[in-house]
Design a protein around this motif. Structure first.
Motif, short mmCIF file in Angstrom:
data_model
loop_
_atom_site.label_atom_id
_atom_site.label_comp_id
_atom_site.label_asym_id
_atom_site.label_seq_id
_atom_site.Cartn_x
_atom_site.Cartn_y
_atom_site.Cartn_z
N MET A 169 13.05 8.35 5.33
CA MET A 169 12.96 7.16 4.54
C MET A 169 11.52 7.02 4.05
O MET A 169 10.58 7.09 4.84
CB MET A 169 13.36 5.94 5.37
N ALA A 170 11.34 6.85 2.78
CA ALA A 170 10.02 6.68 2.19
C ALA A 170 9.62 5.21 2.19
O ALA A 170 10.46 4.32 2.07
CB ALA A 170 10.01 7.21 0.77
N ILE A 171 8.32 4.97 2.32
CA ILE A 171 7.77 3.62 2.19
C ILE A 171 6.92 3.63 0.94
O ILE A 171 6.00 4.45 0.82
CB ILE A 171 6.94 3.25 3.43
N VAL A 172 7.28 2.77 -0.01
CA VAL A 172 6.61 2.76 -1.31
C VAL A 172 6.01 1.39 -1.57
O VAL A 172 6.69 0.38 -1.43
CB VAL A 172 7.62 3.11 -2.44
N TYR A 173 4.74 1.36 -1.94
CA TYR A 173 4.07 0.13 -2.35
C TYR A 173 3.96 0.16 -3.86
O TYR A 173 3.46 1.14 -4.43
CB TYR A 173 2.67 0.03 -1.74
N LYS A 174 4.43 -0.93 -4.51
CA LYS A 174 4.39 -1.02 -5.97
C LYS A 174 3.72 -2.31 -6.39
O LYS A 174 3.77 -3.31 -5.68
CB LYS A 174 5.80 -0.99 -6.56
N CYS A 175 3.13 -2.29 -7.58
CA CYS A 175 2.52 -3.49 -8.15
C CYS A 175 3.63 -4.45 -8.58
O CYS A 175 4.62 -4.04 -9.18
CB CYS A 175 1.67 -3.09 -9.35
N LYS A 176 3.45 -5.74 -8.29
CA LYS A 176 4.43 -6.75 -8.70
C LYS A 176 4.38 -6.99 -10.20
O LYS A 176 5.36 -7.43 -10.79
CB LYS A 176 4.17 -8.07 -7.99
N GLY A 177 3.25 -6.71 -10.83
CA GLY A 177 3.09 -6.96 -12.25
C GLY A 177 3.70 -5.89 -13.14
O GLY A 177 4.50 -6.18 -14.02
N CYS A 178 3.34 -4.63 -12.90
CA CYS A 178 3.79 -3.55 -13.79
C CYS A 178 4.71 -2.54 -13.11
O CYS A 178 5.16 -1.59 -13.74
CB CYS A 178 2.58 -2.82 -14.37
N ASP A 179 4.99 -2.74 -11.83
CA ASP A 179 5.90 -1.89 -11.06
C ASP A 179 5.39 -0.46 -10.89
O ASP A 179 6.15 0.44 -10.59
CB ASP A 179 7.30 -1.90 -11.69
N SER A 180 4.09 -0.24 -11.10
CA SER A 180 3.56 1.11 -10.90
C SER A 180 3.42 1.38 -9.40
O SER A 180 3.17 0.49 -8.60
CB SER A 180 2.21 1.28 -11.59
N GLU A 181 3.62 2.63 -9.03
CA GLU A 181 3.57 3.03 -7.63
C GLU A 181 2.11 3.17 -7.20
O GLU A 181 1.35 3.95 -7.75
CB GLU A 181 4.30 4.37 -7.47
N LEU A 182 1.75 2.42 -6.16
CA LEU A 182 0.38 2.45 -5.65
C LEU A 182 0.22 3.43 -4.50
O LEU A 182 -0.82 4.04 -4.33
CB LEU A 182 -0.03 1.05 -5.20
N TYR A 183 1.26 3.57 -3.69
CA TYR A 183 1.20 4.44 -2.52
C TYR A 183 2.62 4.76 -2.07
O TYR A 183 3.51 3.92 -2.15
CB TYR A 183 0.45 3.72 -1.39
N LYS A 184 2.81 5.99 -1.61
CA LYS A 184 4.13 6.40 -1.12
C LYS A 184 3.94 7.22 0.16
O LYS A 184 3.20 8.21 0.17
CB LYS A 184 4.85 7.23 -2.17
N PHE A 185 4.58 6.78 1.23
CA PHE A 185 4.57 7.50 2.50
C PHE A 185 5.95 8.10 2.67
O PHE A 185 6.93 7.38 2.82
CB PHE A 185 4.23 6.55 3.65
#
Length: 68
Positions: free
Chosen positions: A1-17
């Motif tokens: 299972m991946a953990i993904v952090y995304k921006c709330k404004g533009c939905d761009s991926e900031l970090y993915k584990f």
């Protein structure tokens, strides 16, 4: 299972584990991700805030196909 952090404004991926052993530190916290980018999204400039309970999405993987 991946953990993904995304921006709330533009939905761009900031970090993915994606897997254990990916890096030395393990899963980073929202505050660590925010500090990496200086508290702002590098794409749209929106302030990065900690996620609320409503911001967390869980997607279960299908056992047969291995996809989400």
């Amino acid at each position: 299972m991946a953990i993904v952090y995304k921006c709330k404004g533009c939905d761009s991926e900031l970090y993915k584990f994606e897997k254990v052993g990916q890096d030395f530190y393990g899963v980073r916290t929202p505050s660590e991700i925010s500090s990496i980018y200086g508290g702002k999204c590098p794409k749209c400039g929106k302030k990065l805030n900690p996620p609320s309970v409503d911001d967390v999405n869980l997607k279960l993987r299908d056992r047969k196909s291995g996809s989400f």
